[in-house]
Design an enzyme around this catalytic site. Structure first.
Site, mmCIF file in Angstrom:
data_model
loop_
_atom_site.group_PDB
_atom_site.id
_atom_site.type_symbol
_atom_site.label_atom_id
_atom_site.label_comp_id
_atom_site.label_asym_id
_atom_site.label_seq_id
_atom_site.Cartn_x
_atom_site.Cartn_y
_atom_site.Cartn_z
ATOM 1 N NE ARG A 1 2.519 -4.547 11.226
ATOM 2 C CZ ARG A 1 3.583 -4.274 10.387
ATOM 3 N NH1 ARG A 1 4.599 -4.825 10.356
ATOM 4 N NH2 ARG A 1 3.241 -3.640 9.123
ATOM 5 C CE LYS B 1 -2.299 -0.859 3.750
ATOM 6 N NZ LYS B 1 -1.706 -2.417 4.007
ATOM 7 N NE ARG C 1 6.753 -0.126 10.029
ATOM 8 C CZ ARG C 1 5.454 -0.306 9.378
ATOM 9 N NH1 ARG C 1 5.697 0.342 8.180
ATOM 10 N NH2 ARG C 1 4.418 -0.917 10.194
ATOM 11 N NE ARG D 1 7.969 -2.794 5.745
ATOM 12 C CZ ARG D 1 6.601 -2.603 5.841
ATOM 13 N NH1 ARG D 1 6.052 -2.034 5.004
ATOM 14 N NH2 ARG D 1 5.921 -2.510 6.794
ATOM 15 N NE ARG E 1 -3.996 -1.131 10.476
ATOM 16 C CZ ARG E 1 -2.728 -0.559 9.708
ATOM 17 N NH1 ARG E 1 -2.783 0.670 9.313
ATOM 18 N NH2 ARG E 1 -1.621 -1.330 9.553
HETATM 19 P P1 AMP Z 1 1.277 0.876 9.197
HETATM 20 O O1 AMP Z 1 2.462 1.723 8.867
HETATM 21 O O2 AMP Z 1 0.091 1.197 8.224
HETATM 22 O O3 AMP Z 1 1.684 -0.831 8.838
HETATM 23 O O4 AMP Z 1 0.668 0.964 10.574
HETATM 24 C C1 AMP Z 1 1.790 0.713 11.579
HETATM 25 C C2 AMP Z 1 1.013 0.530 13.033
HETATM 26 O O5 AMP Z 1 0.361 1.572 13.256
HETATM 27 C C3 AMP Z 1 -0.038 -0.446 13.054
HETATM 28 O O6 AMP Z 1 0.173 -1.848 13.324
HETATM 29 C C4 AMP Z 1 -1.069 0.009 14.268
HETATM 30 O O7 AMP Z 1 -0.392 -0.329 15.459
HETATM 31 C C5 AMP Z 1 -0.674 1.614 13.911
HETATM 32 N N1 AMP Z 1 -1.820 2.013 12.995
HETATM 33 C C6 AMP Z 1 -1.747 2.581 11.903
HETATM 34 N N2 AMP Z 1 -2.886 2.914 11.154
HETATM 35 C C7 AMP Z 1 -3.773 2.585 12.187
HETATM 36 C C8 AMP Z 1 -5.104 2.666 12.351
HETATM 37 N N3 AMP Z 1 -5.972 3.291 11.140
HETATM 38 N N4 AMP Z 1 -5.816 2.038 13.259
HETATM 39 C C9 AMP Z 1 -5.202 1.663 14.294
HETATM 40 N N5 AMP Z 1 -3.670 1.548 14.467
HETATM 41 C C10 AMP Z 1 -3.264 1.919 13.429
#
Ligand code: AMP
Length: 216
Positions: free
Chosen positions: A170, A13, A159, A127, A88
């Site tokens: 996740r 994404k 990360r 990654r 989410r």
């Molecule tokens: P991402 O970079 O989108 O994979 O997000 C990394 C982490 O940020 C996720 O595993 C969540 O802990 C938190 N996070 C990001 N977006 C959301 C969301 N819309 N709702 C809840 N937690 C989020």
């Protein structure tokens, strides 16, 4: 174009959103990036979010809904936006609908990038990131010089939540809380599935074909 990029962690994404933002000249809004920036800056929000992020859990809905409400009202969203990593959960999707109705920026399409689970774990654990926003992969897209960003020369890092045990969590959270939104958006007639298994450029072309058909 008002777009949600949907899909499991590791579907690509962020990579696609970055290219789409350039191509269509609309902002890429990644809630993960916003949260990570807050963690780096040590804000109250960042310190609270980190506890959840490090465990692969979702940050509470009310925090994310507040972030998105503020961000979508910024002037750069006037010609559209690409949401990456939001919504989410069902409450986040419902709040989004209310916000978008209030500000008159309803969704055009939800692009669901599909990648089989078995491939996601390898994608995420290999990654590597740079603080400038570039991302690499140990096998599929490695930098010219090991551990160093091609774009800015910065030091690459993994990360915290890309470690394998957190990745598995996740993916479980995705299956339980986020995946049901596919049905939610399908019922609204907004969902388009994208095959996310090919090369980055092929996936990008597929997405552009869909988006260009919406613009006609
Ligand atoms: P991402 O970079 O989108 O994979 O997000 C990394 C982490 O940020 C996720 O595993 C969540 O802990 C938190 N996070 C990001 N977006 C959301 C969301 N819309 N709702 C809840 N937690 C989020």
């Amino acid at each position: 174009m008002n777009i949600v990029l949907f899909g499991p962690p590791g579907a690509g994404k962020g990579t696609q959103a970055k290219e789409l933002a350039k191509h269509y000249n609309i902002p890429h809004i990644s809630t993960g990036d916003i949260l990570r920036a807050n963690v780096r800056e040590g804000t109250t929000l960042g310190m609270k979010a980190k506890e959840y992020m490090d465990k692969g859990e979702l940050v509470p809905d009310e925090v994310l809904i507040g972030i998105i409400r503020d961000r979508l009202q910024m002037p750069d969203c006037n010609n559209g936006y690409i949401l990456d990593g939001y919504p989410r959960t069902l409450p986040q999707a419902e709040a989004l609908e209310t916000i978008l109705e209030e500000i008159g920026k309803l969704l055009d399409v939800v692009l669901n990038i599909e990648v089989p689970d078995a491939e996601l774990i390898g994608r995420l654990s290999g990654r590597r990131m740079c603080s400038c926003g570039e991302s690499y992969h140990l096998m599929f897209n490695h930098p010219l010089k090991e551990g160093t960003c091609d774009a800015c020369g910065g030091k690459l890092y993994q990360r915290d939540d890309d470690r394998e045990e957190v990745v598995r969590q996740r993916l479980e959270v995705y299956a339980a809380k986020t995946k049901p939104l596919i049905d939610y958006y399908d019922k609204k007639g907004l969902l388009v599935n994208i095959d996310g298994t090919g090369a980055v450029e092929d996936v990008f072309r597929q997405i552009c074909n869909v988006l260009d058909s919406y613009r006609k």
